[in-house]
Design an enzyme around this catalytic site. Structure first.
Site, PDB file in Angstrom:
ATOM      1  N   HIS A 178       0.834  -1.199   0.000  1.00  0.00           N
ATOM      2  CA  HIS A 178       0.000   0.000   0.000  1.00  0.00           C
ATOM      3  C   HIS A 178       0.872   1.254   0.000  1.00  0.00           C
ATOM      4  CE1 HIS A 178      -2.812   2.974   1.918  1.00  0.00           C
ATOM      5  NE2 HIS A 178      -3.576   2.499   0.951  1.00  0.00           N
ATOM      6  N   ASP A 214      -6.060   1.698  -2.347  1.00  0.00           N
ATOM      7  CA  ASP A 214      -6.832   1.324  -1.163  1.00  0.00           C
ATOM      8  C   ASP A 214      -7.572   0.010  -1.373  1.00  0.00           C
ATOM      9  OD1 ASP A 214      -5.925   3.630   0.039  1.00  0.00           O
ATOM     10  OD2 ASP A 214      -7.792   4.738  -0.256  1.00  0.00           O
TER      11      ASP A 214
END
Length: 106
Positions: free
Chosen positions: A43, A69
């Site tokens: 991420h 996300d």
């Protein structure tokens, strides 16, 4: 938003991942400790490639951030069984020497 993120991963994102392993939370660095910690690494890499982008409307960069996300949420959900309480608040519970091996580059 955070509530949708938490619903997808089926855990409280801030509570369970805000300070998990070496990579989850603010200023993640060094080698991820397990698959859950690796989700945070991926991420962070995704955001790093896109920079600190604040976009609105139909801007394609907003879509890319949402994709970062989405991928992270799916990663957390799929690796939920690897979550290990010994890594929860890992940097705070243990001295930083536990997080010293360099991570591979993004």
């Amino acid at each position: 938003d955070l509530m949708q993120f938490e619903t997808l991963i089926m855990k409280s994102g801030v509570w369970y991942y805000g300070s998990y392993g070496c990579y989850c939370g603010s200023g993640g660095q060094f080698r991820p400790q397990d698959a859950s910690d690796r989700c945070c690494f991926v991420h962070d890499c995704c955001y790093g490639k896109n920079g600190d982008i604040v976009c609105g409307g139909d801007d394609p960069c907003k879509k890319q951030i949402c994709e970062c996300d989405r991928v992270a949420a799916t990663c957390f959900r799929d690796n939920k069984v690897t979550y290990d309480n010994k890594y929860w608040f890992f940097p705070a519970k243990f001295p930083p020497q536990n997080c010293k091996e360099e991570s591979e580059p993004c």
